[in-house]
Design a protein around this motif. Structure first.
Motif, PDB file in Angstrom:
ATOM      1  N   GLU A  65       0.829  -1.212   0.000  1.00  0.00           N
ATOM      2  CA  GLU A  65       0.000   0.000   0.000  1.00  0.00           C
ATOM      3  C   GLU A  65       0.863   1.261   0.000  1.00  0.00           C
ATOM      4  O   GLU A  65       0.515   2.260  -0.631  1.00  0.00           O
ATOM      5  CB  GLU A  65      -0.939   0.015   1.216  1.00  0.00           C
TER       6      GLU A  65
ATOM      7  N   ALA B  94       0.889   4.163  -2.783  1.00  0.00           N
ATOM      8  CA  ALA B  94       0.676   5.564  -2.402  1.00  0.00           C
ATOM      9  C   ALA B  94       1.827   6.433  -2.889  1.00  0.00           C
ATOM     10  O   ALA B  94       1.615   7.570  -3.343  1.00  0.00           O
ATOM     11  CB  ALA B  94       0.526   5.677  -0.890  1.00  0.00           C
TER      12      ALA B  94
ATOM     13  N   ARG C 128       1.418   6.964  -6.628  1.00  0.00           N
ATOM     14  CA  ARG C 128       0.331   7.909  -6.904  1.00  0.00           C
ATOM     15  C   ARG C 128       0.775   9.342  -6.637  1.00  0.00           C
ATOM     16  O   ARG C 128       0.467  10.254  -7.414  1.00  0.00           O
ATOM     17  CB  ARG C 128      -0.882   7.552  -6.046  1.00  0.00           C
TER      18      ARG C 128
ATOM     19  N   THR D  49      -0.658  -2.961  -4.252  1.00  0.00           N
ATOM     20  CA  THR D  49       0.130  -1.864  -4.810  1.00  0.00           C
ATOM     21  C   THR D  49      -0.663  -1.125  -5.885  1.00  0.00           C
ATOM     22  O   THR D  49      -0.779   0.102  -5.861  1.00  0.00           O
ATOM     23  CB  THR D  49       1.448  -2.394  -5.408  1.00  0.00           C
TER      24      THR D  49
ATOM     25  N   TRP E  70      -3.935  -1.316  -6.449  1.00  0.00           N
ATOM     26  CA  TRP E  70      -5.194  -0.788  -5.953  1.00  0.00           C
ATOM     27  C   TRP E  70      -4.999   0.638  -5.422  1.00  0.00           C
ATOM     28  O   TRP E  70      -5.802   1.519  -5.693  1.00  0.00           O
ATOM     29  CB  TRP E  70      -5.732  -1.673  -4.820  1.00  0.00           C
ATOM     30  N   VAL E  71      -3.927   0.836  -4.675  1.00  0.00           N
ATOM     31  CA  VAL E  71      -3.674   2.149  -4.083  1.00  0.00           C
ATOM     32  C   VAL E  71      -3.073   3.115  -5.099  1.00  0.00           C
ATOM     33  O   VAL E  71      -3.329   4.320  -5.058  1.00  0.00           O
ATOM     34  CB  VAL E  71      -2.754   2.020  -2.850  1.00  0.00           C
TER      35      VAL E  71
ATOM     36  N   HIS F 238      -3.771   3.613  -8.155  1.00  0.00           N
ATOM     37  CA  HIS F 238      -4.861   4.193  -8.938  1.00  0.00           C
ATOM     38  C   HIS F 238      -4.427   5.295  -9.907  1.00  0.00           C
ATOM     39  O   HIS F 238      -4.238   6.439  -9.525  1.00  0.00           O
ATOM     40  CB  HIS F 238      -5.937   4.767  -8.010  1.00  0.00           C
TER      41      HIS F 238
END
Length: 228
Positions: free
Chosen positions: A14, A18, A21, A44, A46-47, A49
């Motif tokens: 995560e 982050a 992102r 990885t 999923w966060v 995005h």
């Protein structure tokens, strides 16, 4: 100019997502990871995005030394004083310092340590300058994703600046200066004066290009005199 973000042994996917992102949002694109495969976990992406391209192009290295082998100037983040290092810059103070470095260096790296223990003393020794985020709370801690966001936001202007074409060899001046100073201290039989050696090493990262060039001239004159 290249500006890789380097995560050393990140444990949580995560946090990697982050970080990616945050990088994407602020214009950074190159992510390097040291000694971890946590980015392979689904969390990885999923966060991350919208930053899948950064995840797809992650470069993996076995050690931090390998990850910065092609880097001209290394900035390492730390939450506390470690070992022999005492000179720090806040994220805000880094901006003018790195803007100047852009004019004569090919790439700069920003290094983040482990979530639980940060960077080792040996890893910190690879840095040209240390940086930390001033904290008000009694427990001064940002998670990895937050820390990357703070720095990417603060340094985003560097990504918008068109670098000036540097004269060939200029980016090697700082590294060459370290070797010359080390050799001089050995020649003067004062290499075991750790206080002086550490002070010199730590201050070199703050020098501008013209100061670096002038110090090279001074060392040349000293070396010439000692050889007589």
């Amino acid at each position: 100019m290249g500006f890789p973000i380097i995560l050393v042994s990140p444990a949580r996917p995560e946090n990697i997502g982050a970080a990616a992102r945050a990088m994407k949002t602020m214009g950074f694109s190159e992510l390097r990871i040291v000694a971890s495969d946590a980015h392979l976990q689904p969390a990885t992406r999923w966060v991350a995005h919208g930053a899948g391209d950064i995840i797809d192009n992650i470069k993996i290295y076995p050690t931090l030394a390998d990850a910065v082998d092609d880097v001209d100037f290394v900035v390492a983040t730390t939450a506390r004083s470690r070992a022999k290092f005492h000179y720090y810059a806040t994220p805000e103070q880094l901006v003018p310092l790195l803007h100047e470095k852009q004019q004569w260096m090919g790439n700069i790296a920003l290094v983040f340590g482990r979530e639980d223990s940060g960077l080792t003393n040996e890893e910190l020794a690879l840095a040209d300058i240390l940086t930390g985020v001033p904290m008000v709370a009694d427990y001064p801690s940002l998670n990895l994703g937050q820390a990357v966001m703070v720095y990417c936001y603060q340094l985003a202007s560097l990504m918008q600046t068109k670098p000036v074409a540097a004269v060939s060899g200029q980016h090697q001046q700082l590294d060459a200066l370290r070797h010359r100073i080390s050799a001089l201290l050995e020649n003067l039989n004062v290499a075991d004066d750790n206080k002086m050696s550490d002070w010199l090493t730590q201050r070199l990262g703050l020098l501008e290009q013209r100061d670096t060039a002038m110090l090279h001239r001074l060392l040349h004159d000293i070396e010439k005199k000692l050889a007589e």
